[in-house]
Design an enzyme around this catalytic site. Structure first.
Site, PDB file in Angstrom:
ATOM      1  N   LEU A  26     -13.518   3.322  -0.999  1.00  0.00           N
ATOM      2  CA  LEU A  26     -14.923   3.693  -1.131  1.00  0.00           C
ATOM      3  C   LEU A  26     -15.306   4.796  -0.132  1.00  0.00           C
ATOM      4  O   LEU A  26     -14.861   4.774   1.016  1.00  0.00           O
ATOM      5  CB  LEU A  26     -15.820   2.465  -0.895  1.00  0.00           C
ATOM      6  CG  LEU A  26     -15.695   1.326  -1.901  1.00  0.00           C
ATOM      7  CD1 LEU A  26     -16.598   0.182  -1.494  1.00  0.00           C
ATOM      8  CD2 LEU A  26     -16.039   1.811  -3.299  1.00  0.00           C
ATOM      9  N   GLU A  30      -5.586 -12.119   4.537  1.00  0.00           N
ATOM     10  CA  GLU A  30      -4.385 -11.987   5.345  1.00  0.00           C
ATOM     11  C   GLU A  30      -3.559 -13.262   5.180  1.00  0.00           C
ATOM     12  O   GLU A  30      -4.071 -14.282   4.709  1.00  0.00           O
ATOM     13  CB  GLU A  30      -4.763 -11.786   6.824  1.00  0.00           C
ATOM     14  CG  GLU A  30      -5.520 -10.514   7.117  1.00  0.00           C
ATOM     15  CD  GLU A  30      -4.665  -9.278   6.922  1.00  0.00           C
ATOM     16  OE1 GLU A  30      -3.431  -9.372   7.114  1.00  0.00           O
ATOM     17  OE2 GLU A  30      -5.217  -8.230   6.558  1.00  0.00           O
ATOM     18  N   THR A  63       0.149   0.786   7.940  1.00  0.00           N
ATOM     19  CA  THR A  63       0.332  -0.544   8.512  1.00  0.00           C
ATOM     20  C   THR A  63      -0.952  -1.012   9.200  1.00  0.00           C
ATOM     21  O   THR A  63      -1.960  -0.312   9.231  1.00  0.00           O
ATOM     22  CB  THR A  63       1.458  -0.529   9.557  1.00  0.00           C
ATOM     23  OG1 THR A  63       0.991   0.113  10.758  1.00  0.00           O
ATOM     24  CG2 THR A  63       2.683   0.213   9.041  1.00  0.00           C
ATOM     25  N   VAL A  72     -12.721   1.189   6.518  1.00  0.00           N
ATOM     26  CA  VAL A  72     -13.936   0.407   6.287  1.00  0.00           C
ATOM     27  C   VAL A  72     -14.030  -0.128   4.864  1.00  0.00           C
ATOM     28  O   VAL A  72     -14.235  -1.316   4.661  1.00  0.00           O
ATOM     29  CB  VAL A  72     -15.196   1.250   6.622  1.00  0.00           C
ATOM     30  CG1 VAL A  72     -16.472   0.482   6.270  1.00  0.00           C
ATOM     31  CG2 VAL A  72     -15.197   1.615   8.088  1.00  0.00           C
ATOM     32  N   ALA A 129     -11.760   0.541   2.031  1.00  0.00           N
ATOM     33  CA  ALA A 129     -10.602   0.884   1.184  1.00  0.00           C
ATOM     34  C   ALA A 129     -10.829   2.275   0.592  1.00  0.00           C
ATOM     35  O   ALA A 129     -10.936   3.246   1.333  1.00  0.00           O
ATOM     36  CB  ALA A 129     -10.370  -0.172   0.121  1.00  0.00           C
ATOM     37  N   GLY A 153      -7.351  -4.180  -2.115  1.00  0.00           N
ATOM     38  CA  GLY A 153      -6.332  -3.954  -3.133  1.00  0.00           C
ATOM     39  C   GLY A 153      -5.519  -2.708  -2.853  1.00  0.00           C
ATOM     40  O   GLY A 153      -6.028  -1.713  -2.329  1.00  0.00           O
ATOM     41  N   ASP A 192     -12.317  -9.074  11.476  1.00  0.00           N
ATOM     42  CA  ASP A 192     -11.950  -7.865  10.736  1.00  0.00           C
ATOM     43  C   ASP A 192     -13.199  -7.101  10.303  1.00  0.00           C
ATOM     44  O   ASP A 192     -13.258  -5.872  10.409  1.00  0.00           O
ATOM     45  CB  ASP A 192     -11.115  -8.247   9.513  1.00  0.00           C
ATOM     46  CG  ASP A 192     -10.590  -7.022   8.780  1.00  0.00           C
ATOM     47  OD1 ASP A 192      -9.866  -6.232   9.412  1.00  0.00           O
ATOM     48  OD2 ASP A 192     -10.918  -6.844   7.593  1.00  0.00           O
ATOM     49  N   LYS A 227     -14.947  -3.213  11.376  1.00  0.00           N
ATOM     50  CA  LYS A 227     -15.469  -2.219  10.436  1.00  0.00           C
ATOM     51  C   LYS A 227     -16.891  -1.784  10.804  1.00  0.00           C
ATOM     52  O   LYS A 227     -17.208  -0.588  10.777  1.00  0.00           O
ATOM     53  CB  LYS A 227     -15.426  -2.773   9.014  1.00  0.00           C
ATOM     54  CG  LYS A 227     -14.009  -3.032   8.512  1.00  0.00           C
ATOM     55  CD  LYS A 227     -14.002  -3.632   7.107  1.00  0.00           C
ATOM     56  CE  LYS A 227     -12.571  -3.874   6.628  1.00  0.00           C
ATOM     57  NZ  LYS A 227     -12.508  -4.423   5.261  1.00  0.00           N
ATOM     58  N   ILE A 232       0.840  -1.206   0.000  1.00  0.00           N
ATOM     59  CA  ILE A 232       0.000   0.000   0.000  1.00  0.00           C
ATOM     60  C   ILE A 232       0.872   1.252   0.000  1.00  0.00           C
ATOM     61  O   ILE A 232       0.650   2.192  -0.766  1.00  0.00           O
ATOM     62  CB  ILE A 232      -0.943  -0.002   1.220  1.00  0.00           C
ATOM     63  CG1 ILE A 232      -1.967  -1.128   1.098  1.00  0.00           C
ATOM     64  CG2 ILE A 232      -1.647   1.351   1.350  1.00  0.00           C
ATOM     65  CD1 ILE A 232      -2.848  -1.294   2.311  1.00  0.00           C
TER      66      ILE A 232
END
Length: 820
Positions: free
Chosen positions: A616, A670, A558, A612, A614, A800, A681, A685, A477
């Site tokens: 969006l 992951e 991170t 939440v 990426a 992504g 995960d 969110k 990233i």
């Protein structure tokens, strides 16, 4: 007639002197009538002070410094003059002069004392040596030059080290001397003489003052101060890299700039020029064709309100306060009288309309003396308790914006305080004269550089802003973000007036810093790898704080829980944060609230949109709904790109474990897919979204409905986990078949309704917006009072590096706009 003055840096080396000779030859060839004043060779005055100080301690090593001084001048003679009579004449003259200096130093050595009177005589050898050598060099170059010792023409009192000039007598002597000496006079700067021929000096900026005095005495057409910078700059170029030359300014503006620390010009220099209305030009010896700065009574017509920004680096602020000051006449007179008695100069003074307190700034060395003087003056009131003991604050600086046109433009002070406030700089005291020529602000000394840069951007580069990024995490990233910044920087500069500089960078092993900005091509990887500085988050954050750059942004790419523990301190230092790291916002509700409260208190931005969805716009959409008065009834979402990919491809054609392996290989999950499949995960969110709606949930309040077979989560390794999945192929096949039989598909959905939140696998039919979800897309459905019949849907890639990095990049730009 023009009077030219060249400073120590301009004559520091023989090659520089040759450059000056070329400049003066052009003046002479053009028919200009001029005289020229010189400072001592660069560094010589300090050397004279040093050797005198050594001699005064009884240390005979002063001789070493003297020998270096003498040799430097003899070497200059050899380089500037060819062998012959002129060189011999010059060398002999210098040798005799320096012999006098040697004897003088020996006298200091014997008596163990260097009085102000003696020091003035010692220091005069700097200018006397340089001016004589240069006069001889000009003669060799064909210019009819004569050496003029300024002690012959400038008359002062006996206030050694900072003598006061007798203007009337000095101007008369200057006129008489120049009438009798038509050649080009090469004058010693800085030195003068008192009654009886005693040598005196004119104090800081004395050579400039010499030039101004000569110009006033001769009613010269212009004064030219030649130095090593291209005129008066909008700010100190050592602190503000984007400072630029001010083409024109008034005497008053120049006076204010010099008072607040501008080193190019000194206040005494301006007074004779101002009195005689002689324009003064500041020019660059190393760029003679550059026009520099013109200082005159003429005001610029460019409409610029703020002409320059300057500062005083170190001051102490004293405050006298108490009810005994209110409405009592003569308070200021008693205060000033007490300070004057002790010889304390006030730099700045401010008093509130309530008359309850008076604050004034002095040099730090004068602080204790000033405190005693004021407390003595108000001893009676302090004893009675109606006036408080004098408060002293140290480690402060004064920054000032200066310009005669400020009085005509409203909102100047607003821009000043907005620039300071958005960079977390606290104003300790404020002063503005009735002339509105300057607005001065006392600030913590550690914030001086940041303040100067922030104000320079606000007033001179208002259409152009530099963001300073400190990035932790340069993996997939982070490196994608750096590439996006590099590719878009030109657009940001041209269209948004914004430049993004990455000035700090760290991975798990190394870290690097570069205040000028790291190159964002592949070079940053090499530099980071070659860095000898091991990664240490505490050191990284400390360095970011100590650099104290304007418009600083911390970017955490991170998922490290330790990094999140530093957020509170970072925000408290008025540094904005952008991060896809969910740890901070999904930790305790109290900590979540604390971080938002600190950001609001400090006036900085704390962005975590990518927590939440990426890239969006999930959190921003939710905030817009709430801010506009809508009521959230229900939030549903497929909030994991990895789980979306897995269930969208789980159509019965392949075993479930094979699809999970594929998702892992593609980097969607992951390294341990159980982090995704457990729902933890996703739970984080939906927890963040719940908190954004105002629901005070904790992680333990999220209901996680596991669909995994027994033993999956307890497997000792990832390989063992996949073995469990493989052993339960029939279990997963039945889940998919049962759903298909009902015309449904399986989706992992998070739900928030009221104050209840859950995460679990659901079978949805064609009426559900999640039915046609594909690929690794995320989808969030908001059911609200306004969007009740047809819920608001946000859909797109939810995983992504490209979209996540783009989301962080968008937040950086948003922070930049906020800081504008």
């Amino acid at each position: 007639m023009k009077v030219l003055k060249f400073g120590g840096s301009s004559v520091a080396k023989p090659e520089r002197i040759r450059g000056i000779v070329d400049i003066l030859k052009d003046y002479y060839a053009s028919g200009d009538h001029f005289t020229v004043v010189f400072s001592a060779f660069g560094g010589v005055t300090d050397s004279l002070i040093e050797m005198s100080s050594i001699a005064a301690t009884g240390d005979d090593r002063y001789g070493e410094a003297f020998q270096a001084f003498a040799k430097r001048h003899q070497d200059a003679i050899k380089e500037l003059l060819p062998a012959g009579d002129l060189r011999k004449e010059t060398a002999d003259k210098m040798k005799k002069s320096h012999e006098v200096l040697k004897n003088l130093l020996y006298g200091i050595f014997l008596v163990r004392e260097a009085s102000p009177r003696t020091m003035d005589y010692v220091l005069s050898f700097g200018e006397r040596s340089s001016a004589y050598i240069i006069a001889q060099t000009l003669r060799h170059a064909g210019i009819p030059a004569e050496y003029l010792d300024a002690r012959k023409i400038i008359r002062t009192d006996k206030n050694f080290s900072s003598a006061k000039v007798d203007f009337d007598k000095t101007y008369q002597v200057i006129r008489n001397y120049y009438t009798e000496h038509p050649k080009v006079q090469v004058v010693t700067g800085f030195v003068a003489s008192a009654k009886g021929g005693l040598t005196t000096t004119l104090g800081r900026g004395g050579s400039d003052y010499t030039a101004s005095l000569i110009a006033a005495g001769l009613q010269a057409d212009a004064i030219e101060i030649w130095t090593d910078v291209s005129g008066v700059l909008t700010a100190d170029p050592r602190r503000v890299k984007k400072a630029f030359t001010i083409p024109m300014m008034t005497y008053a503006e120049a006076m204010e700039m010099s008072h607040f620390g501008a080193k190019v010009i000194y206040p005494p220099t301006l007074m004779p020029a101002l009195h005689k209305r002689i324009p003064l030009y500041i020019k660059n010896t190393f760029d003679p064709s550059f026009p520099g700065t013109k200082v005159s009574e003429e005001s610029s017509r460019d409409g610029v309100a703020v002409r320059g920004i300057s500062s005083i680096n170190n001051i102490a602020l004293l405050t006298l306060s108490g009810s005994g000051l209110f409405g009592v006449p003569g308070i200021s007179a008693r205060l000033f009288s007490g300070l004057a008695t002790e010889g304390v100069n006030i730099i700045l003074i401010t008093q509130g309309s309530s008359e309850h307190a008076i604050s004034f700034a002095v040099k730090p060395d004068d602080a204790d003396k000033a405190k005693k003087a004021v407390q003595k003056a108000f001893e009676y009131e302090i004893e009675r308790g109606v006036v408080n003991a004098v408060k002293v604050e140290r480690e402060l600086s004064v920054v000032a914006i200066i310009g005669e046109n400020m009085r005509y433009q409203p909102g100047i002070s607003g821009r000043l305080f907005q620039a300071l406030g958005k960079n977390g700089i606290n104003a300790v005291a404020i002063a503005q004269g009735s002339s509105e020529l300057n607005v001065s602000v006392v600030i913590p000394r550690e914030d001086e550089n940041k303040a100067l840069n922030a104000l320079h951007e606000a007033f001179f580069l208002s259409d152009y802003k530099t963001l300073h990024l400190f990035i932790v995490g340069v993996g997939l990233i982070g490196s994608t973000l750096l590439r996006q910044i590099r590719e878009q920087n030109e657009y940001l500069r041209e269209k948004l007036g914004m430049e993004v500089k990455v000035v700090g960078m760290a991975n798990s092993k190394k870290m690097i810093f570069d205040v000028e900005g790291l190159e964002l091509d592949t070079d940053w990887k090499k530099r980071l790898k070659a860095s000898e500085t091991k990664a240490d988050l505490a050191v990284f954050v400390g360095r970011m704080r100590d650099l104290n750059l304007s418009n600083s942004i911390f970017v955490d790419n991170t998922a490290n829980d330790k990094i999140a523990t530093y957020y509170e301190g970072i925000l408290d230092e008025s540094i904005s944060i952008s991060t896809p790291n969910k740890v901070a916002t999904s930790s305790s509700y109290q900590q979540y609230q604390r971080l938002k409260a600190i950001a609001a208190k400090r006036g900085v931005q704390f962005h975590y949109e990518t927590n939440v969805g990426a890239g969006l716009p999930v959190i921003s959409t939710l905030r817009d709904l709430l801010d506009s008065g809508d009521r959230i009834r229900k939030i549903e979402g497929v909030l994991s790109g990895s789980l979306s990919y897995i269930f969208n491809n789980f159509d019965g054609s392949r075993p479930y474990d094979e699809i999970v392996r594929e998702a892992k290989e593609k980097g969607f999950t992951e390294p341990d897919p159980r982090v995704d499949l457990s729902g933890k995960d996703v739970g984080r969110k939906i927890l963040i979204l719940a908190r954004e709606t105002g629901v005070a949930l904790e992680a333990k309040d999220i209901e996680l409905k596991s669909f995994l077979p027994e033993g999956a989560m307890e497997a000792e390794s990832v390989d063992d986990f996949f073995q469990v999945l493989e052993n339960n192929q029939d279990y997963f096949a039945k889940l998919q078949a049962d759903a298909k039989a009902e015309g449904k598909v399986l989706r992992m959905i998070a739900t928030l309704e009221g104050e209840k939140a859950s995460v679990g696998m659901q079978a949805v039919d064609t009426d559900s917006p999640f039915y046609n979800l594909s690929g690794s897309d995320n989808m969030i459905v908001f059911t609200t009072d306004r969007y009740r019949e047809r819920p608001l849907v946000v859909r797109g890639p939810g995983a992504g590096a490209e979209v996540t990095a783009a989301g962080v990049f968008a937040e950086i730009i948003k922070i930049g706009k906020f800081l504008s």
